[in-house]
Design an enzyme around this catalytic site. Sequence first.
Site, mmCIF file in Angstrom:
data_model
loop_
_atom_site.group_PDB
_atom_site.id
_atom_site.type_symbol
_atom_site.label_atom_id
_atom_site.label_comp_id
_atom_site.label_asym_id
_atom_site.label_seq_id
_atom_site.Cartn_x
_atom_site.Cartn_y
_atom_site.Cartn_z
ATOM 1 N N TYR A 130 23.866 -8.194 -12.861
ATOM 2 C CA TYR A 130 23.837 -9.202 -13.921
ATOM 3 C C TYR A 130 23.977 -8.573 -15.306
ATOM 4 C CZ TYR A 130 22.252 -12.976 -10.795
ATOM 5 O OH TYR A 130 22.155 -13.928 -9.813
ATOM 6 N N LYS B 294 -10.590 -6.960 -1.923
ATOM 7 C CA LYS B 294 -10.100 -8.069 -2.756
ATOM 8 C C LYS B 294 -8.585 -7.947 -2.938
ATOM 9 C CE LYS B 294 -10.910 -5.596 -7.113
ATOM 10 N NZ LYS B 294 -11.508 -5.650 -8.448
#
Length: 820
Positions: free
Chosen positions: A715, A491
């Site tokens: 940033y 999965k």
Amino acid sequence: MNCTINEIARITGGQLTGPGDTMVKYVLTDSRSLLYPAATVFFAIPGERNDGHNYIGELYRQGVHCFVADRLSDSDRAFSGASFVIVSDVLRALQQLAARHRGRFMTPVIGITGSNGKTVVKEWIFQAIQNEKNIVRSPRSYNSQIGVPLSVCLLDEEHDLAIFEAGISQPGEMERLQTVIMPDIGIFTHLGEAHRENFHSKYEKAQEKMILFRRCRTVLYCRDCAEVADILETDPEYRAVSRFSWSEQAEADVQVHSKRKENGATSVAVRHGSLNFDLVIPFTDDASVENALHVVCLMLFMGYRPEIISGRIAQLEPVAMRLDIKKGANRCNIINDSYNADTGSLAIALDLLVRQPYPVKTLILSDILQSGKSQENLYREVAGLLAERNINRLAGIGPEISANAELFACEKYFFATTEAFLAGLERHIRFADESILVKGSRNFEFERIVQALEEKVHKTVLEINLNAVVHNYNYFKSLLRPQTKMAVMVKAFAYGSGSVEIAHVLQFHRADCVAVAFADEGKELRESGITLPIMVMNPEDDGFDTLIRYRLEPEIYNFRMLKQCARAASDQGIYGYPVHIKLDTGMHRLGFLEDEVDRLAEQLRRQSSVRVKSVFSHLAGSDDPSLDDFVRQQVTLFRRMSDRIENLIQYPFLRHILNSAGIERFPEAQFDMVRLGIGLHGISAVDPSKVRQVATLRSIILQIKNIPAGDSVGYNRNFFAVRPMRIGIVPIGYADGLHRMLGNGAGSFAVNGKRAPLVGNMSMDMCAIDLTDVDAVEGDPVMIFGEEYPLAEIARQMQTVPYEVLTRVAPRVKRIYYQE
């Protein structure tokens, strides 16, 4: 082999049951690789984790009638027309047969052993002398107790030199390989630490390896390896063996005077007798230089002139130790084997091609050079390999293969040169929704074809080691009772590794079933050719038509789901559709509680549209020793609830509760089946050394710049350099799956064997690392996690679990699958 099964019985000392006149040409040890049933003998070799005897019935039904085994079952005796040679040791019988085959030929044989470098030295010898010799050699790294006899069986009359490598991991193994190879010339490559744990000392390991050379005429070795030199020069066993050595330190037949590394190559000054000459080895790492000097030593021993040796050594090419499987454009898979072409390695690569998910299989193949065969015989053999494996399309490149186009029955295209092929892409031949093997001789430069076909994405890649997947699968399987089945979780894109690709590996290795989270994941697996049973752990209300259409088996966790599933099956006239009942034993997510069991059993008993295939539950903390009492409480409750269901519905079903950690820590709770999840990817709750990490996340250094003290990076100016710094910009960010919390020193990557901390805030597509104390240049690789930098470590830095790290890796990160 061209012998009868009766002759095999005589050679191996076995007892023959059944007809004795059946002719055998092919030896098979892996039932999945069957090509010629009527002319094949299958050796049913028992192993630690699998037993060839389990596949005798399957092979008989596919047309194999000759077997070598150590026992006969009642069902085996019922196989009409089958011949069995019963021996005490099947592996030994295979080795005896190969030894007899070896003895038929006077062909000179070179035997190679050592801790490292065997395959590289073998391949470089082939590169260096193939123009003068028709050489048979071990395919890739076929140097084991099984690989050696299979390699030796490739020897035939047309060869005038054989090169076989032999590897061992414990005492007693080399004696058996020596009798099979019987080398005339021996080469000892390097004595390292591999498998040291099985020997009392490095010297003892050297003694075991040297057994290969007991009956050699000559052994080539480096005198700087004290253990090997001492054994050869003092052990009476080797008194009759002549020696030919090279050294950088001691007196030797070949003396290395100096080495200088520059511009990606190593210049070496060599003396042999009265000859003094220079070499340029096109590598700078010590291992490659040592391997190349072994080749030089052999060529001098064989009488090659220095100018020929210098020219051949300068042209040595890297040896591909693995087959890469890459994502191609237009939904293709590309197997990159663009380093050499010969029929032996072609057969191995084709076997990998036919296991790929797409139904269309295409081969891009160059001329096969220096085969020693006539062109017609060579390409007739190649055409046979393609026909036997149902290869759909061939793109042949080169004048020789093009001249033999009529031999190939599949869809085919031919081009005189690699340039002509590249120019014809899209106009003459288009690739889409197929698996493509690219295999060519080095001078055809097929790496250009791979670059043209592969999907164009950025430089950050997730490498998936398929050998590690198989290793981990076999490790967990070895912990189970023989009758216990295993479901494997694929999965969430197989935890980021690619559900289709991983499921195909599991199907090839005969997993019992796979499990996905949602029906769409199961649909994709079915459309890619997965035929294994597929459990769907989280079916949704509107997905039952998809479940039934694609033969997917749903988890049933409440009464509403049971009613909807039974109605959907009934509406299509289906009876006994397999379902898996989920019980809640303390996890308190999905599942039936204990006070609902009687009502559940009643509803199951009152209908016939669905039938319980398994009953299962989830453990809440099987990897945490502090929760062991709770785990045992869950197991007790699960046993009680599942017993109650079986008593009420009056038919048996499979039971399973263990996950990866549970398999290792609670063997008493295996029941009928277990579920393997994160363990497949290299996470162990008990002993990390037992598993191998499957995924490696890599990137590169795009740019390096010098930052003065006091400047900020990234940033929001959250990082300021406290000293002059060198920083590297890496093209990976939080859009690729990393967590922003790794910035500002919380996380680090590995660059050239050293840790490089992240500096500044992480951006969406890139980040910065501190290279001030790291020797690195632009373009150098960066490892985010891998075997040398464990997944668990970056999970700790991200304050999460390995599951999340793997599943966060974004789809835009290219997956590269490889098999060593």
